[in-house]
Design a protein around this motif. Structure first.
Motif, PDB file in Angstrom:
ATOM      1  N   HIS A 131      -7.576   4.415  -2.582  1.00 50.02           N
ATOM      2  CA  HIS A 131      -6.210   3.933  -2.822  1.00 50.02           C
ATOM      3  C   HIS A 131      -6.065   3.416  -4.258  1.00 50.02           C
ATOM      4  O   HIS A 131      -5.068   3.675  -4.930  1.00 50.02           O
ATOM      5  CB  HIS A 131      -5.866   2.824  -1.828  1.00 50.02           C
ATOM      6  N   ARG A 162       0.824  -1.217   0.000  1.00 48.57           N
ATOM      7  CA  ARG A 162       0.000   0.000   0.000  1.00 48.57           C
ATOM      8  C   ARG A 162       0.856   1.264   0.000  1.00 48.57           C
ATOM      9  O   ARG A 162       0.577   2.210  -0.724  1.00 48.57           O
ATOM     10  CB  ARG A 162      -0.922  -0.007   1.221  1.00 48.57           C
ATOM     11  N   GLU A 163       1.929   1.273   0.768  1.00 48.01           N
ATOM     12  CA  GLU A 163       2.778   2.460   0.863  1.00 48.01           C
ATOM     13  C   GLU A 163       4.167   2.208   0.278  1.00 48.01           C
ATOM     14  O   GLU A 163       5.085   2.988   0.510  1.00 48.01           O
ATOM     15  CB  GLU A 163       2.912   2.881   2.332  1.00 48.01           C
TER      16      GLU A 163
END
Length: 596
Positions: A588, A44-45
């Protein structure tokens, strides 16, 4: 040609930068959606520079689709899930003792070869998303890991085997340069020979050859037996030569039925030609469709190998395909099945059993190449359907060569290579003398000042710059329409992307060739991919023809945003796509530019 793994000349060392690793443990029952969710949570990051998959090493049968190994099913799901997540970091698929580099290797796996066949198609259909295939030895120590890291850090080789004695890159070479001088005398058929798919076009040609070469009894199998089209006529033709013929309705993918047939007719040799083709983009393949395709081609070979392992045979011949050797777009399952057959042959040879897998190019005379106009499409791509007599001669030579695997195909390399390598180079084909000449010529093409004298350049010299651009736009649109089969240039929009118009690697090279002949410029095969539409390509052609540039039309300025205009999200009610489970996941996905 014969595919082989040769020691690479690249200077592999362990001196590479340390990478940050993100581990993702995958359940054997995971599907595409589950992998998408896991990938989203894991990265995700974290922007990714690459993906390493150990999934392909799992040879257990998949619970939902037993024709697939867990490794093959998960590799398919991973390639698709990376696309769903919008991750184009190159994927490297690892296997273990799947490839053979020589007698020093362990007995190779057959099942993991399916992952290699799948990967060769992924390399063609999803160039940015695919890194390559790496086969590790049974024992992985620090030295092997260092070599693995070095392979991942380079970009030249994408089909590699790492062993204690070095790193090997896979290559195709002509059999004349690799003839096995220890090969025994050529095979002369005797006794009973089983031909699976024996009532089909290819099986019929093989049966005619065997009938004239000494076989006493031919057992021809197909799912429909004597009810298959042309079966009765083939039997009469063969029996007229003096050979005894038995036609059996038997699906060789059914192990019990095949075992009963072999018990009734003990055989001296086997020729496995059975199988079906299937065209579908890798992105759209379901595990069920993939399993059905693999089963139709590979299960029969695996059953024959198991049922005849303890029996002395004169020959064990498997009909494979070039799709499994170098890949073929929209044929991932077919390529995987045929690569698995090549793996069966290599495994049998390592066990001291007879086996020859022949990877065929298209046959003429009723083969798959003649269905639905495929013959002409293949010729355009440089794959020439072979007359049956020529193909059978190639079969005899392959059997006499002593090699476990061989490729028999009539290839017009001038037509085949530029489209095949337009997306990514091919180290596999790079050692062929034809490839070296053609690809070297293409690699030096392009760049200002490379135009030969042409009437077009003289004509442009007498025109205003806007007229020059308009003329070249019309020229590009006209040739693009011709390549795509349209009636006129009006069907090619000047600002529409070539990809959206339907261009692929073949038509891109065909357009390049037409423009090359028209302009006298030495244009690269990647021309259409380097310049996205007719407007952009016309500007590039003008620059190379005249040495002058023309600016792209300026875009209308965007209205300034009001910095005091609030945005309120009052509520959301929807079914989320692509594995998204919450509004946060949806934002996202949008922010990452993912494709749901």
């Amino acid at each position: 040609p014969t595919p082989s793994l040769n020691r690479s000349n690249s200077p592999y060392t362990a001196g590479v930068d340390r990478a940050r690793l993100v581990r993702v443990a995958v359940d054997p029952a995971a599907d595409r959606g589950a992998l998408l969710r896991q990938l989203g949570e894991a990265v995700r990051e974290t922007p990714l520079d690459g993906v390493i998959s150990l999934l392909g090493t799992d040879e257990r049968h998949h619970a939902g689709h037993p024709a697939l190994s867990v490794g093959t099913a998960l590799t398919l799901a991973l390639v698709q899930a990376l696309g769903d997540a919008g991750i184009d970091a190159p994927l490297w698929a690892l296997t273990r003792s799947a490839m053979s580099t020589g007698r020093a290797d362990a007995v190779p796996s057959a099942a993991q070869n399916a992952v290699w066949g799948l990967g060769r198609v992924a390399a063609l259909e999803h160039v940015p998303r695919w890194g390559g295939l790496i086969d590790l030895p049974d024992t992985v120590d620090d030295r092997i890991v260092g070599r693995l890291a070095a392979v991942l850090a380079q970009s030249a080789e994408d089909q590699v085997a790492i062993r204690d004695r070095g790193v090997f890159g896979r290559r195709l070479s002509h059999t004349a340069a690799r003839r096995n001088t220890r090969a025994a005398q050529g095979w002369s058929p005797r006794g009973t020979v089983l031909i699976t798919g024996g009532t089909g076009a290819l099986g019929g040609h093989v049966a005619r050859w065997l009938a004239g070469a000494g076989a006493e009894h031919l057992v021809l199998t197909s799912r429909r037996g004597l009810d298959a089209p042309g079966a009765a006529g083939l039997v009469a033709e063969l029996e007229a030569t003096g050979v005894r013929v038995t036609v059996a309705a038997c699906d060789v993918a059914d192990r019990e039925a095949l075992a009963a047939l072999l018990a009734e007719h003990p055989v001296n040799a086997v020729v496995h030609t059975a199988g079906v083709d299937h065209m579908e983009p890798l992105e759209a393949m379901t595990p069920g469709a993939f399993a059905d395709m693999l089963s139709a081609k590979a299960d029969g070979a695996l059953h024959l190998h198991a049922l005849l392992a303890g029996q002395e045979l004169d020959a064990f011949v498997l009909f494979s395909s070039i799709a499994g050797v170098w890949g073929s777009g929209h044929q991932a399952a077919y390529a995987a099945a045929n690569a698995l057959l090549d793996g069966v042959a290599e495994r049998r040879r390592a066990q001291g059993l007879p086996a020859t897998a022949v990877a065929w190019g298209p046959w003429a005379g009723g083969g798959m190449a003649e269905a639905d106009g495929a013959d002409e499409r293949l010729r355009r791509r440089g794959l020439i359907p072979m007359p049956a007599a020529l193909a059978v001669a190639g079969l005899r030579r392959a059997l006499d060569s002593g090699e476990a695997t061989a490729t028999v195909a009539d290839v017009d390399w001038e037509r085949f290579l530029p489209p095949f390598t337009v997306g990514r180079p091919s180290a596999l084909l790079g050692d062929l003398p034809e490839a070296e000449r053609i690809l070297t010529a293409d690699s030096t093409a392009g760049g200002p000042g490379t135009a030969a004298a042409s009437p077009l350049a003289d004509r442009l010299a007498r025109m205003h710059e806007t007229e020059q651009h308009a003329l070249l736009v019309d020229l590009v649109r006209t040739h693009a329409a011709a390549v795509l089969g349209h009636n006129n240039a009006g069907e090619v929009e000047a600002d529409r992307a070539f990809k959206d118009l339907g261009f692929d690697s073949l038509t891109a090279v065909e357009l390049r060739n037409k423009l090359k002949a028209e302009t006298g410029l030495a244009l690269p095969p990647t021309l259409v991919f380097d310049h996205p539409n007719a407007q952009a390509l016309a500007r590039q052609l003008r620059t190379e023809l005249t040495g002058l540039t023309i600016a792209a039309a300026p875009e209308a300025p965007a209205a300034p945003a009001e910095d005091d205009d609030p945005i309120a999200i009052v509520g959301m009610a929807c079914r989320y796509p692509g594995g998204v489970r919450s509004p946060e996941d949806l934002w996202h996905l949008v922010a990452a530019g993912g494709d749901a």
